[in-house]
Design an enzyme around this catalytic site. Structure first.
Site, PDB file in Angstrom:
ATOM      1  N   ASP A 156      -1.882  11.010  -1.850  1.00 19.36           N
ATOM      2  CA  ASP A 156      -2.456   9.938  -2.757  1.00 19.36           C
ATOM      3  C   ASP A 156      -2.490  10.499  -4.081  1.00 19.36           C
ATOM      4  O   ASP A 156      -2.519  10.020  -5.120  1.00 19.36           O
ATOM      5  CB  ASP A 156      -3.544   9.305  -2.353  1.00 19.36           C
ATOM      6  CG  ASP A 156      -3.154   8.133  -1.379  1.00 19.36           C
ATOM      7  OD1 ASP A 156      -2.729   8.653   0.109  1.00 19.36           O
ATOM      8  OD2 ASP A 156      -2.931   6.951  -1.633  1.00 19.36           O
ATOM      9  N   ARG A 167      -7.503   0.081  -6.713  1.00 21.39           N
ATOM     10  CA  ARG A 167      -7.548   1.109  -5.657  1.00 21.39           C
ATOM     11  C   ARG A 167      -7.688   2.311  -6.765  1.00 21.39           C
ATOM     12  O   ARG A 167      -6.689   2.727  -7.172  1.00 21.39           O
ATOM     13  CB  ARG A 167      -6.348   1.291  -4.613  1.00 21.39           C
ATOM     14  CG  ARG A 167      -6.301   0.098  -4.061  1.00 21.39           C
ATOM     15  CD  ARG A 167      -5.437   0.255  -2.817  1.00 21.39           C
ATOM     16  NE  ARG A 167      -5.961   1.019  -1.815  1.00 21.39           N
ATOM     17  CZ  ARG A 167      -5.381   1.334  -0.663  1.00 21.39           C
ATOM     18  NH1 ARG A 167      -4.160   1.094  -0.550  1.00 21.39           N
ATOM     19  NH2 ARG A 167      -6.050   2.193  -0.008  1.00 21.39           N
ATOM     20  N   ARG A 218       0.707  -1.239   0.057  1.00 23.68           N
ATOM     21  CA  ARG A 218      -0.043   0.118  -0.185  1.00 23.68           C
ATOM     22  C   ARG A 218       0.820   1.169  -0.041  1.00 23.68           C
ATOM     23  O   ARG A 218       2.132   1.223   0.243  1.00 23.68           O
ATOM     24  CB  ARG A 218      -0.991   0.111   1.179  1.00 23.68           C
ATOM     25  CG  ARG A 218      -0.569  -0.561   2.488  1.00 23.68           C
ATOM     26  CD  ARG A 218       0.421   0.134   2.840  1.00 23.68           C
ATOM     27  NE  ARG A 218       0.284   1.587   3.286  1.00 23.68           N
ATOM     28  CZ  ARG A 218       1.257   2.192   3.682  1.00 23.68           C
ATOM     29  NH1 ARG A 218       2.449   1.892   3.715  1.00 23.68           N
ATOM     30  NH2 ARG A 218       1.183   3.540   3.643  1.00 23.68           N
ATOM     31  N   GLY A 219       0.282   2.471  -0.254  1.00 18.20           N
ATOM     32  CA  GLY A 219       1.017   3.686  -0.364  1.00 18.20           C
ATOM     33  C   GLY A 219       1.310   3.946  -1.766  1.00 18.20           C
ATOM     34  O   GLY A 219       1.533   3.172  -2.527  1.00 18.20           O
ATOM     35  N   ALA A 220       0.869   5.170  -2.162  1.00 20.71           N
ATOM     36  CA  ALA A 220       0.695   5.308  -3.650  1.00 20.71           C
ATOM     37  C   ALA A 220       1.829   5.263  -4.503  1.00 20.71           C
ATOM     38  O   ALA A 220       1.585   4.536  -5.443  1.00 20.71           O
ATOM     39  CB  ALA A 220       0.333   7.173  -3.661  1.00 20.71           C
ATOM     40  N   GLN A 247      -1.601   2.408   9.993  1.00 24.54           N
ATOM     41  CA  GLN A 247      -0.221   2.366   9.002  1.00 24.54           C
ATOM     42  C   GLN A 247       0.676   3.164  10.039  1.00 24.54           C
ATOM     43  O   GLN A 247       1.968   3.070   9.909  1.00 24.54           O
ATOM     44  CB  GLN A 247      -0.451   3.209   7.899  1.00 24.54           C
ATOM     45  CG  GLN A 247      -1.440   2.368   6.880  1.00 24.54           C
ATOM     46  CD  GLN A 247      -2.713   2.837   6.783  1.00 24.54           C
ATOM     47  OE1 GLN A 247      -3.283   3.106   7.699  1.00 24.54           O
ATOM     48  NE2 GLN A 247      -3.347   2.778   5.891  1.00 24.54           N
ATOM     49  N   ASN A 249      -5.310  12.550   0.957  1.00 23.20           N
ATOM     50  CA  ASN A 249      -4.551  11.769   1.543  1.00 23.20           C
ATOM     51  C   ASN A 249      -5.018  10.733   2.659  1.00 23.20           C
ATOM     52  O   ASN A 249      -6.306  11.042   2.776  1.00 23.20           O
ATOM     53  CB  ASN A 249      -3.425  12.556   2.329  1.00 23.20           C
ATOM     54  CG  ASN A 249      -2.172  11.578   2.829  1.00 23.20           C
ATOM     55  OD1 ASN A 249      -1.520  10.750   2.051  1.00 23.20           O
ATOM     56  ND2 ASN A 249      -1.728  11.761   4.276  1.00 23.20           N
TER      57      ASN A 249
HETATM   58  O1  MRU Z   1      -4.406   3.387   2.111  1.00 22.92           O
HETATM   59  P1  MRU Z   1      -2.917   3.312   1.932  1.00 22.92           P
HETATM   60  O2  MRU Z   1      -2.276   2.938   3.274  1.00 22.92           O
HETATM   61  O3  MRU Z   1      -2.437   2.906   0.713  1.00 22.92           O
HETATM   62  O4  MRU Z   1      -2.831   4.858   2.143  1.00 22.92           O
HETATM   63  C1  MRU Z   1      -1.450   5.549   2.032  1.00 22.92           C
HETATM   64  C2  MRU Z   1      -1.445   6.996   2.489  1.00 22.92           C
HETATM   65  O5  MRU Z   1      -2.606   7.464   2.559  1.00 22.92           O
HETATM   66  C3  MRU Z   1      -0.318   7.759   2.181  1.00 22.92           C
HETATM   67  O6  MRU Z   1      -0.373   8.843   3.041  1.00 22.92           O
HETATM   68  C4  MRU Z   1      -0.154   8.258   0.854  1.00 22.92           C
HETATM   69  O7  MRU Z   1      -0.231   6.884  -0.184  1.00 22.92           O
HETATM   70  C5  MRU Z   1       1.313   8.641   0.672  1.00 22.92           C
HETATM   71  S1  MRU Z   1       2.603   7.590   0.432  1.00 22.92           S
HETATM   72  C6  MRU Z   1       4.103   8.030   0.218  1.00 22.92           C
END
Ligand code: MRU
Length: 366
Positions: free
Chosen positions: A257, A109, A66-68, A216, A267
């Site tokens: 995101d 996603r 996960r994470g963009a 997270q 985000n």
């Molecule tokens: O649902 P997630 O864990 O994928 O969400 C991640 C976030 O919101 C992060 O803050 C975002 O992707 C930035 S990651 C460098």
């Protein structure tokens, strides 16, 4: 689909992340991707072995990764695995097979634009590789995916340096969710700013919101900062106002995101609340994100699709249901922070004001 896991990356694989762990890596022979199962952290470090585009889509959907930026890189490796499976098809069928794989990956996603951006880049590479012979096609797409991964790590390091310049020599940074090495190709966006500041000799402490419901902050941000020996304190999301009021926070830095053309920032859910609190307490609220997170085709935050995730992620903790049956549960996974609450955005080309003209100019010059 049975899932194979291994405890560590193969010794011959030098992680592009630059750390001893990595959110996702492609094996040297381009046949398998290793995806760190972030659902198990911090209790266990285990990598899922992923061998197809569909299996990668499932890993993204289930938040193994996960994470963009990290899901963009994972999807790129997913398309590369798809190219290997389709390598012996004719040119039209090869492109059609990868378009189908791309559609499956893109649908996993909706909010993080890095995912669609990475998949689109891989499709472009697939179209230009269609006339190559089988193994060369697959090798080309694996090379493009690895380059995308390397670029992300470089971008994180550059935006880290830009953001670090803004941090006082001794300060406490509050962050929300995980925008670190685990959420990117390596090094991190918001946590990249922290890492760069620490490397420059600044004394930086981090307060990590636990980030309900997926945790997270508690599980991932705390884990990776502790791995690096960076001082981190976890608080529940509801404690941020108290910590700010008591003067325990100097700066807020978060990831993103999707950033709209006007500077509105989507985000992790809860980020908007943190930005409001930062404004009330007169603290700077910064965003760190690569250009792959900007979506200039989206005019403002109201047009950003917000992913709705399962009610159980909120209503069930471990194996225990904490919300009575019959109560409704709402679970938007992201929110939008209006541009006016953002002090600046750190990118790989430097700091940009969260304002349409500045974003358009910096984007064109990037
Ligand atoms: O649902 P997630 O864990 O994928 O969400 C991640 C976030 O919101 C992060 O803050 C975002 O992707 C930035 S990651 C460098």
């Amino acid at each position: 689909m049975s899932v194979v896991t291994v405890a560590r990356l193969p010794p011959e694989l030098a992680p592009l992340s630059g750390a001893h762990y990595s959110a996702v890596e492609l094996d040297a022979d381009d046949r398998r991707a290793f995806v760190l199962d972030q659902r198990l952290l911090p209790a266990e470090v285990a990598y899922q072995v992923v061998e197809s585009a569909s299996a990668m889509a499932e890993a993204i959907r289930a938040m193994v990764v996960r994470g963009a930026p990290a899901i963009g890189i994972a999807a790129a490796y997913g398309v590369a695995l798809g190219a290997r499976a389709a390598a012996d098809l004719g040119p039209e069928a090869f492109v059609a097979a990868l378009e189908a794989a791309a559609a499956e990956l893109r649908a996993t996603r909706p909010t993080a634009v890095n995912l669609a951006w990475a998949v689109e880049r891989m499709l472009h590479a697939a179209r230009t590789a269609r006339e190559l012979v089988g193994p060369e096609r697959a090798a080309r797409l694996a090379a493009v995916a690895r380059e995308l991964h390397r670029e992300d790590v470089r971008a994180c390091r550059r935006m880290g340096a830009a953001g670090a310049a803004r941090l006082p020599d001794a300060c406490t940074v509050l962050t929300h969710c995980n925008a670190g090495a685990l959420a990117t190709g390596g090094f991190g966006t918001a946590l990249g700013v922290v890492r760069a500041a620490v490397a420059a000799g600044k004394r930086v402490r981090v307060i990590a919101d636990e980030t309900r419901p997926y945790l997270q902050g508690a599980r991932l941000t705390a884990w990776e900062l502790a791995e690096d020996g960076i001082d981190v304190t976890v608080i529940s999301d509801g404690m941020a106002a108290h910590c700010m009021a008591r003067g325990l926070v100097d700066v807020v830095v978060v990831g993103a995101d999707r950033i709209a053309a006007n500077g509105d920032v989507a985000n992790k859910i809860g980020t908007y609340g943190v930005a409001c609190l930062a404004r009330v307490h007169e603290l700077p609220f910064y965003v760190a994100a690569p250009w792959s997170t900007f979506d200039l085709a989206t005019p403002d935050g109201s047009a950003i699709v917000i992913e709705e995730r399962s009610a159980d992620e909120l209503a069930v903790v471990g194996t225990r249901r904490i919300v009575p049956e019959g109560a409704h549960v709402l679970h938007p996974a992201f929110d939008v922070t209006p541009a006016r609450l953002v002090a600046a955005i750190f990118t790989e080309t430097g700091e940009v004001a969260a304002e349409p003209g500045a974003i358009a100019r910096a984007y064109a010059a990037r």
